[in-house]
Enzyme design. Structure first.
Site: not given
Length: 251
Positions: A134, A189, A221
């Protein structure tokens, strides 16, 4: 099975002191260093478990709390199972921390983390690797660009906003990178849609960077994070295979 030792430590930075976590094989020998960059939820038990798993494969792994300016980890209180759709206040608390971590202070910190690894008797001489998740994936790319002589490999998993229209977008920095890169993009995502992936790959190709950019089909994600609602066990195991292959080639 490799026995792993771990410890909490504090790392002086130009802006203060970053609390961090270190895991390494318990064999008295130095091992290649890895800087593991956390996701937005921060330094917590699940990330420490990831560091220990990586250390079992023969690496000395440092996980800094990149939000240290706002407090020691855990900077915000988190449930054992993180599902932001059920707890919207989590992102309300995280957003100011994310906004405050602009590239300039983040790279000052990266220099301190790399200096710690370079000075440690637990780490072999030479370049190190990074793996980031991330937010951490973006930090890893920026670190590879800011410290090309120190980073041999950088992996980014479900990293977002790598190729935006912003002047300081990470994809604009890739011509500085000498490391080999790996990108494991999540299929679902919104922070890294297909057009951004294409723009990133075009920049990498133009710069002549060695890289692999792959789509984890069906993954969301955050798919590597076992304590979140986005976790995908199959995609996570693929991430481990791809990460370990990268480091075996480069470190």
């Amino acid at each position: 099975m490799t026995i792993v030792r771990d410890m909490a430590l504090d790392i002086p930075t130009p802006d203060g002191v970053a609390d961090a976590y270190l895991a390494h094989p318990d064999d008295g020998e130095p091992h290649p260093g890895v800087l593991l960059y956390m996701d937005a939820f921060g330094l917590r038990p699940s990330l420490k478990a990831m560091a220990r798993r990586l250390a079992e494969h023969g690496y000395t792994v440092l996980v800094p709390n990149v939000f240290y300016r706002s407090g020691r980890a855990p900077v915000i209180e988190l449930p054992d199972h993180i599902d932001p759709s059920q707890r919207p206040e989590i992102f309300a608390q995280l957003t100011p921390l994310l906004q405050a971590l602009t590239p300039e202070p983040a790279m000052r910190d990266a220099g301190a983390y790399l200096a710690h690894l370079a000075a440690s008797p637990l780490v072999t001489d030479g370049p190190v690797g990074t793996t980031g998740y991330c937010l951490g994936g973006m930090l890893g790319v920026r670190t590879a660009a800011a410290f090309p002589d120190r980073i041999a490999a950088a992996a980014a998993f479900h990293a977002g906003r790598l190729a935006t229209d912003a002047e300081d977008s990470p994809h604009r920095l890739v011509d500085r990178i000498t490391a080999e890169l790996y990108f494991g993009h999540a299929d679902h995502d919104s922070s890294m849609p297909a057009d951004q992936i294409k723009k990133l790959e075009q920049a990498l190709d133009a710069a002549g960077v060695r890289y692999r950019s792959e789509l984890y089909e069906g993954a969301h994600h955050g798919y590597t994070q076992a304590d979140t609602a986005a976790y995908d066990a199959e995609a996570d195991e693929r991430h481990w295979r791809d990460l370990l292959e990268l480091f075996a080639r480069t470190l």
